[in-house]
Every structure is written in C-alpha cells, then in structure tokens.
Design a protein around this motif. Structure first.
Motif, PDB file in Angstrom:
ATOM      1  N   MET A   1       0.914  -1.194   0.023  1.00  0.00           N
ATOM      2  CA  MET A   1       0.029   0.149   0.108  1.00  0.00           C
ATOM      3  C   MET A   1       0.867   1.096   0.040  1.00  0.00           C
ATOM      4  O   MET A   1       1.681   1.418   0.862  1.00  0.00           O
ATOM      5  CB  MET A   1      -0.795   0.248   1.300  1.00  0.00           C
ATOM      6  N   GLY A   2       0.643   2.252  -1.008  1.00  0.00           N
ATOM      7  CA  GLY A   2       1.362   3.320  -1.003  1.00  0.00           C
ATOM      8  C   GLY A   2       1.318   4.091  -2.281  1.00  0.00           C
ATOM      9  O   GLY A   2       0.373   3.910  -2.837  1.00  0.00           O
ATOM     10  N   ASP A   3       2.162   4.922  -2.614  1.00  0.00           N
ATOM     11  CA  ASP A   3       2.213   5.591  -3.577  1.00  0.00           C
ATOM     12  C   ASP A   3       2.932   5.004  -4.742  1.00  0.00           C
ATOM     13  O   ASP A   3       3.216   3.926  -4.864  1.00  0.00           O
ATOM     14  CB  ASP A   3       2.924   7.402  -3.435  1.00  0.00           C
ATOM     15  N   SER A   4       3.454   5.816  -5.939  1.00  0.00           N
ATOM     16  CA  SER A   4       3.967   5.396  -7.037  1.00  0.00           C
ATOM     17  C   SER A   4       5.380   4.776  -6.753  1.00  0.00           C
ATOM     18  O   SER A   4       5.804   3.637  -7.583  1.00  0.00           O
ATOM     19  CB  SER A   4       4.172   6.522  -8.043  1.00  0.00           C
ATOM     20  N   VAL A   5       6.081   5.086  -5.771  1.00  0.00           N
ATOM     21  CA  VAL A   5       7.235   4.420  -5.543  1.00  0.00           C
ATOM     22  C   VAL A   5       7.159   3.079  -4.978  1.00  0.00           C
ATOM     23  O   VAL A   5       7.578   2.091  -5.208  1.00  0.00           O
ATOM     24  CB  VAL A   5       8.220   4.991  -4.518  1.00  0.00           C
TER      25      VAL A   5
ATOM     26  N   LEU B   1      -5.333  -5.508 -13.481  1.00  0.00           N
ATOM     27  CA  LEU B   1      -5.910  -4.043 -12.744  1.00  0.00           C
ATOM     28  C   LEU B   1      -7.433  -4.593 -12.210  1.00  0.00           C
ATOM     29  O   LEU B   1      -8.186  -4.721 -12.980  1.00  0.00           O
ATOM     30  CB  LEU B   1      -5.944  -3.096 -13.716  1.00  0.00           C
ATOM     31  N   ILE B   2      -7.562  -4.403 -10.893  1.00  0.00           N
ATOM     32  CA  ILE B   2      -8.769  -4.615 -10.348  1.00  0.00           C
ATOM     33  C   ILE B   2      -9.855  -3.597 -10.014  1.00  0.00           C
ATOM     34  O   ILE B   2     -10.936  -3.692 -10.159  1.00  0.00           O
ATOM     35  CB  ILE B   2      -8.540  -5.160  -8.860  1.00  0.00           C
ATOM     36  N   GLU B   3      -9.298  -2.318  -9.851  1.00  0.00           N
ATOM     37  CA  GLU B   3     -10.062  -1.187  -9.615  1.00  0.00           C
ATOM     38  C   GLU B   3      -9.410  -0.066 -10.065  1.00  0.00           C
ATOM     39  O   GLU B   3      -8.164   0.088  -9.864  1.00  0.00           O
ATOM     40  CB  GLU B   3     -10.347  -1.171  -8.241  1.00  0.00           C
ATOM     41  N   GLY B   4     -10.003   1.201 -10.564  1.00  0.00           N
ATOM     42  CA  GLY B   4      -9.375   2.302 -10.951  1.00  0.00           C
ATOM     43  C   GLY B   4      -8.521   2.614 -12.152  1.00  0.00           C
ATOM     44  O   GLY B   4      -8.867   1.314 -12.874  1.00  0.00           O
TER      45      GLY B   4
ATOM     46  N   TYR C   1      -7.324   9.692  -6.817  1.00  0.00           N
ATOM     47  CA  TYR C   1      -7.104   8.569  -7.760  1.00  0.00           C
ATOM     48  C   TYR C   1      -6.915   7.396  -6.985  1.00  0.00           C
ATOM     49  O   TYR C   1      -6.385   7.388  -6.045  1.00  0.00           O
ATOM     50  CB  TYR C   1      -5.726   9.018  -8.501  1.00  0.00           C
ATOM     51  N   HIS C   2      -7.362   6.294  -7.492  1.00  0.00           N
ATOM     52  CA  HIS C   2      -7.355   4.915  -6.874  1.00  0.00           C
ATOM     53  C   HIS C   2      -6.841   3.700  -7.890  1.00  0.00           C
ATOM     54  O   HIS C   2      -6.985   4.051  -9.174  1.00  0.00           O
ATOM     55  CB  HIS C   2      -8.802   4.479  -6.544  1.00  0.00           C
ATOM     56  N   GLU C   3      -6.133   2.970  -7.564  1.00  0.00           N
ATOM     57  CA  GLU C   3      -5.636   1.869  -8.442  1.00  0.00           C
ATOM     58  C   GLU C   3      -5.423   0.800  -7.540  1.00  0.00           C
ATOM     59  O   GLU C   3      -4.596   0.776  -6.403  1.00  0.00           O
ATOM     60  CB  GLU C   3      -4.309   2.286  -8.904  1.00  0.00           C
ATOM     61  N   VAL C   4      -6.232  -0.553  -7.882  1.00  0.00           N
ATOM     62  CA  VAL C   4      -5.860  -1.732  -7.110  1.00  0.00           C
ATOM     63  C   VAL C   4      -5.373  -2.754  -8.365  1.00  0.00           C
ATOM     64  O   VAL C   4      -5.969  -3.005  -9.075  1.00  0.00           O
ATOM     65  CB  VAL C   4      -7.106  -2.245  -6.490  1.00  0.00           C
ATOM     66  N   ARG C   5      -4.280  -3.308  -7.975  1.00  0.00           N
ATOM     67  CA  ARG C   5      -3.796  -4.291  -8.827  1.00  0.00           C
ATOM     68  C   ARG C   5      -3.490  -5.794  -7.971  1.00  0.00           C
ATOM     69  O   ARG C   5      -3.271  -5.807  -6.960  1.00  0.00           O
ATOM     70  CB  ARG C   5      -2.402  -3.965  -9.357  1.00  0.00           C
TER      71      ARG C   5
ATOM     72  N   ARG D   1      -0.888  -8.170  -3.664  1.00  0.00           N
ATOM     73  CA  ARG D   1      -1.966  -7.146  -4.261  1.00  0.00           C
ATOM     74  C   ARG D   1      -1.311  -5.779  -3.965  1.00  0.00           C
ATOM     75  O   ARG D   1      -0.361  -5.541  -2.759  1.00  0.00           O
ATOM     76  CB  ARG D   1      -3.251  -7.399  -3.456  1.00  0.00           C
ATOM     77  N   TYR D   2      -1.790  -4.727  -4.626  1.00  0.00           N
ATOM     78  CA  TYR D   2      -1.308  -3.261  -4.678  1.00  0.00           C
ATOM     79  C   TYR D   2      -2.450  -2.489  -4.361  1.00  0.00           C
ATOM     80  O   TYR D   2      -3.312  -2.433  -5.400  1.00  0.00           O
ATOM     81  CB  TYR D   2      -0.299  -2.908  -5.669  1.00  0.00           C
ATOM     82  N   TYR D   3      -2.368  -1.565  -3.653  1.00  0.00           N
ATOM     83  CA  TYR D   3      -3.389  -0.331  -3.328  1.00  0.00           C
ATOM     84  C   TYR D   3      -2.709   1.136  -3.458  1.00  0.00           C
ATOM     85  O   TYR D   3      -1.633   1.285  -2.705  1.00  0.00           O
ATOM     86  CB  TYR D   3      -4.183  -0.370  -1.955  1.00  0.00           C
TER      87      TYR D   3
END
Length: 303
Positions: free
Chosen positions: A26-30, A67-70, A84-88, A98-100
């Motif tokens: 869980m976190g930002d682009s890094v 990609l699950i969401e966003g 902005y949301h993104e779940v992978r 998984r990534y949020y």
C-alpha cells in the motif's frame, strides 16, 4: 538493464519465502514500483528492461497481473489528484500479491481497504508507506494531519489485522532538491524547499508510533542513501529497476529474518531510526497448502 547481480535476492529465495503467503503493498507510485519488482522477481531474476516498465500507472496488465479497480477501468482515467485509486493483483499458483494506491494513510478509503481484509481474505504480510502525498497535498496543516492520521491508522491496524500478519511500515525515501515530473504540481511548488525536512519529521513520528505499538519499521530512507546518485532517476522521486531490486533485497532479508528463514542475500537492514523487528514462528501461516491448491483449481476453471 536486464543483468542479474549475485548480491540480490534470487527468484528461488522469493518463491520459497512468499509461498502460501498473501502479500499486500500500500502506498504511492514508488511503492507501486516495489510491487512491480516483486511481481517480476517471482517470475524471473532479470530486472525489468528499463524504468519505463516500472513507471506507468493504471495499465490493465503488468507481467501477468491485472487491474482490479481504478486506473484505465474508470472513465476519469489517470489523474494526479488525491482522489486517484488503483488496485492491482498478481495471483498464480501459491502466490498472491496485491497493491493499493493511496494518497492518505488514513481516511474513508483506507477504512474500505481494512474492511476488505475483514470481509475477504486477510493478508499475511502488509508493506506500507504513505507520507509524501500526506505531507504535501492537504494544505498548510498537512504534516500535522499526517501525525493524526498515522496514529489512527496504526491503532486500526492493531484492531483489524490478524496477530499472525506482519505489518511493515517503510520510512519514506528521500527526494531530490529539484523534483520534476507529475508529482510536483504547481499547487505545491512552494513546498519544494521544506519537503525534505518534512519527510524527516514524518519518518521520525511514524517510527515512534510504530514502536509504541510493537509494529515493524523498516528504515528504507537510511538504507538507500548510498544509492541516491546511481539509482535515483532524473525526476528526483523515483528509482531505477536496479534500485528497486536493491529495495526488494533489503525487504526480503528483513522479512526472512522475521520469519527465521534463510535466504542467499545478505544485505544488512539496520537503519538510523530505532527499528522494531518481531520474530515469528515460520510454521504459523493463516492459509495451509490445501487452501492454495483450491485457489489454483478455481483460477484454472475460470481460464
């Protein structure tokens, strides 16, 4: 770059360490790039070809994940805003990663993620950092808000996560004095001279709060300083594929030590801040082998 380095954690090590374990980033682009390097390592020891592979956001697929969401799934598309949301998710055989994407360490969206953990499959390992957006995107009181939110988050983590779950808070990596690219939007340009000091303050505060609650802290900021000039890319925020494999090796060394397991990589992980490492029984897993076999059969039927 696609060469391997015998100091790095190997694919075999990663597969043994994370077999039958559900890992969440869980976190930002890094942190998204950290997730992508983990996904890559579970399939090959070679690094991703170049930084362009790590940087995209919201794409439908990356090396077998989905990609699950966003991201590209929503009509608003890929924005640089706090909404902005993104779940992978990458799932194959005995592995699930998984990534949020998050821009605030605690709030309504984080509560929805914790609800996912309570209602669905709870994670075995959670690797998290959220400071850079927190201390820059929420107005003049951003740093104070972060201190309130990180305290609330860690209290909720203790309430929600299973005692067997390993939660690792990563200290925020340093940034360059000259930040370029999508992160440094005009609205926060005035913070460019104070942001590095704010990161130091946020790292110290988060570490103290984790220590009070006996939650693991990994001082990534300290460990990566020696690589700043060779592995940080020109935007002053992100890292090269080799830099991310160094990060992955540090994390795997830390996790292996916590679970009292041996891996070939021997990167030292002690930091400048007073870290907490909690040793765990390697035989205690939330999901036995039979559970993962059923997961594999279900996935194959869907295909």
């Amino acid at each position: 770059m696609n060469e391997t380095d015998d100091r790095f954690v190997t694919m075999e090590d990663a597969r043994l360490l994370f077999r039958n374990r559900f890992v969440v980033f869980m976190g930002d682009s890094v942190v998204r790039s950290m997730y992508k390097d983990f996904v890559t390592l579970l399939q090959q020891e070679q690094l991703t070809v170049n930084e362009v592979d790590l940087r995209p956001k919201g794409e439908m697929k990356f090396k077998g994940d989905r990609l699950i969401e966003g991201g590209d799934l929503i009509k608003e598309g890929k924005t640089n805003g706090i909404g902005y949301h993104e779940v992978r998710q990458f799932q194959v055989d005995y592995y699930m990663i998984r990534y949020y994407f998050i821009t605030c360490c605690h709030g309504a969206y984080m509560e929805s993620i914790l609800e996912d953990f309570q209602r669905g499959m709870p994670p075995d390992i959670v690797i998290m950092n959220s400071s850079l957006w927190d201390i820059t995107r929420y107005g003049a009181m951003s740093v104070k808000m972060f201190e309130v939110n990180i305290t609330r988050l860690l209290d909720r983590i203790k309430e929600v996560l299973h005692p067997a779950c390993m939660f690792i808070w990563l200290t925020t990596l340093f940034v360059s004095s000259e930040i370029r690219g999508g992160f440094m939007i005009p609205q926060i340009a005035h913070k460019k001279d104070s942001i590095r000091l704010d990161i130091v303050q946020a790292n110290w505060f988060a570490t103290m709060k984790c220590k009070e609650r006996e939650l693991d802290v990994f001082d990534m900021n300290f460990r990566m300083r020696r690589w700043q000039y060779s592995e940080m890319i020109k935007d002053g925020v992100h890292w090269t594929p080799r830099g991310h494999r160094i990060i992955t090796t540090y994390l795997c060394s830390y996790i292996a030590d916590s679970f009292q397991e041996k891996i070939s990589a021997n990167f030292a992980y002690t930091g400048q801040l007073p870290a907490v490492i909690i040793h765990r029984d390697p035989n205690v897993k939330q999901y036995p082998e039979e559970f993962w076999k059923k997961q594999i059969e279900s996935i194959r039927k869907l295909k």
